[in-house]
Design an enzyme around this catalytic site. Sequence first.
Site, PDB file in Angstrom:
ATOM      1  N   TYR A   1     -22.872 -23.183 -64.099  1.00 18.10           N
ATOM      2  CA  TYR A   1     -24.274 -23.131 -64.499  1.00 18.10           C
ATOM      3  C   TYR A   1     -24.932 -24.481 -64.258  1.00 18.10           C
ATOM      4  CZ  TYR A   1     -28.304 -21.936 -67.474  1.00 18.10           C
ATOM      5  OH  TYR A   1     -29.564 -21.672 -67.955  1.00 18.10           O
TER       6      TYR A   1
ATOM      7  N   SER B   1     -35.532 -24.322 -66.048  1.00 23.37           N
ATOM      8  CA  SER B   1     -34.194 -24.886 -65.972  1.00 23.37           C
ATOM      9  C   SER B   1     -33.612 -24.883 -67.384  1.00 23.37           C
ATOM     10  CB  SER B   1     -34.246 -26.294 -65.359  1.00 23.37           C
ATOM     11  OG  SER B   1     -32.958 -26.849 -65.239  1.00 23.37           O
TER      12      SER B   1
ATOM     13  N   LYS C   1     -28.137 -25.589 -61.895  1.00 19.54           N
ATOM     14  CA  LYS C   1     -29.337 -26.168 -62.487  1.00 19.54           C
ATOM     15  C   LYS C   1     -29.578 -27.604 -62.031  1.00 19.54           C
ATOM     16  CE  LYS C   1     -30.831 -22.649 -64.849  1.00 19.54           C
ATOM     17  NZ  LYS C   1     -32.098 -21.984 -64.469  1.00 19.54           N
TER      18      LYS C   1
END
Length: 284
Positions: free
Chosen positions: A148, A134, A152
């Site tokens: 993004y 991650s 994540k």
Amino acid sequence: MTKTWFVTGSSSGFGRLLTERLLERGDRVAATLRRPEVLDELREAHGDRLWVRLLDVTDAEQARTVMAEAFTDLGTIDVVVNNAGFAVFAAVEEARDEQIRQVIDTNLVGSISVIRAALPHLRAQGHGHLLQVSTAGGQTTYPNFSYYHASKWGIEGFCETVAQEIEPFGIGLTIVEPGAAPTGFGSALATAPIMPEYDAGPAGDTRRAIADGTFALVNDPEKVVRAMVDLVDGGKRPLRLPLGPDTYRDVRASLVARLAEHDAHRDTALAVAREDLAVSEGAA
């Protein structure tokens, strides 16, 4: 004792570096990527200790097929490293629909597909360790990275749940959270036309900080990879492994701020409980 690793996204960045270091120390690696020819030189150098296959993690059926082939050909896989990733560097209105979809399909759905493909085989062999790569951005946020972060934060929530479900099978899961490092990932970021409305605010500030080096890449990729290998070698299986002073600082600040905001709403939270049930508020 040598180990066998399955690594996605092994063409560059942490995935490539990890593959190289594992081979150098004598381990076996099942390396998957979208352009297998990129690893031709490594295959020549390390022979059958490097098993290479084409894999686009956004294709769930391909993930199942490749994973099954890896277990069939190699017998045992000790560690599965979910490393493939994609990011778009753009403010919320700037990104195109197809860019958003690629981020989610790669980082979230693709990672889920790889884990789901691995679990039946790991359960059958009775052991294994999943490493989900991650980022600090899995628990904190930076302007211009909203999609993004969406992927994540999503995969971290998924993994935190899965870790509880698979623990009885002898399978561990660790979310690895590297901070900013010069891996070439930044140069591969997808971008979109800049909107002046956003460029004048926090999104633009982040863009300029990266451009002028203020947003520093403070972590050594070699040390990040070494920490991942050392974790596996040491037999530890923490839920999360923060890597980097920026990760430690930014995630801690985010958690402290969230806890303070959470506690500020304690009275309101308790006030909506049903009066006919005795409900514990837990630790204060």
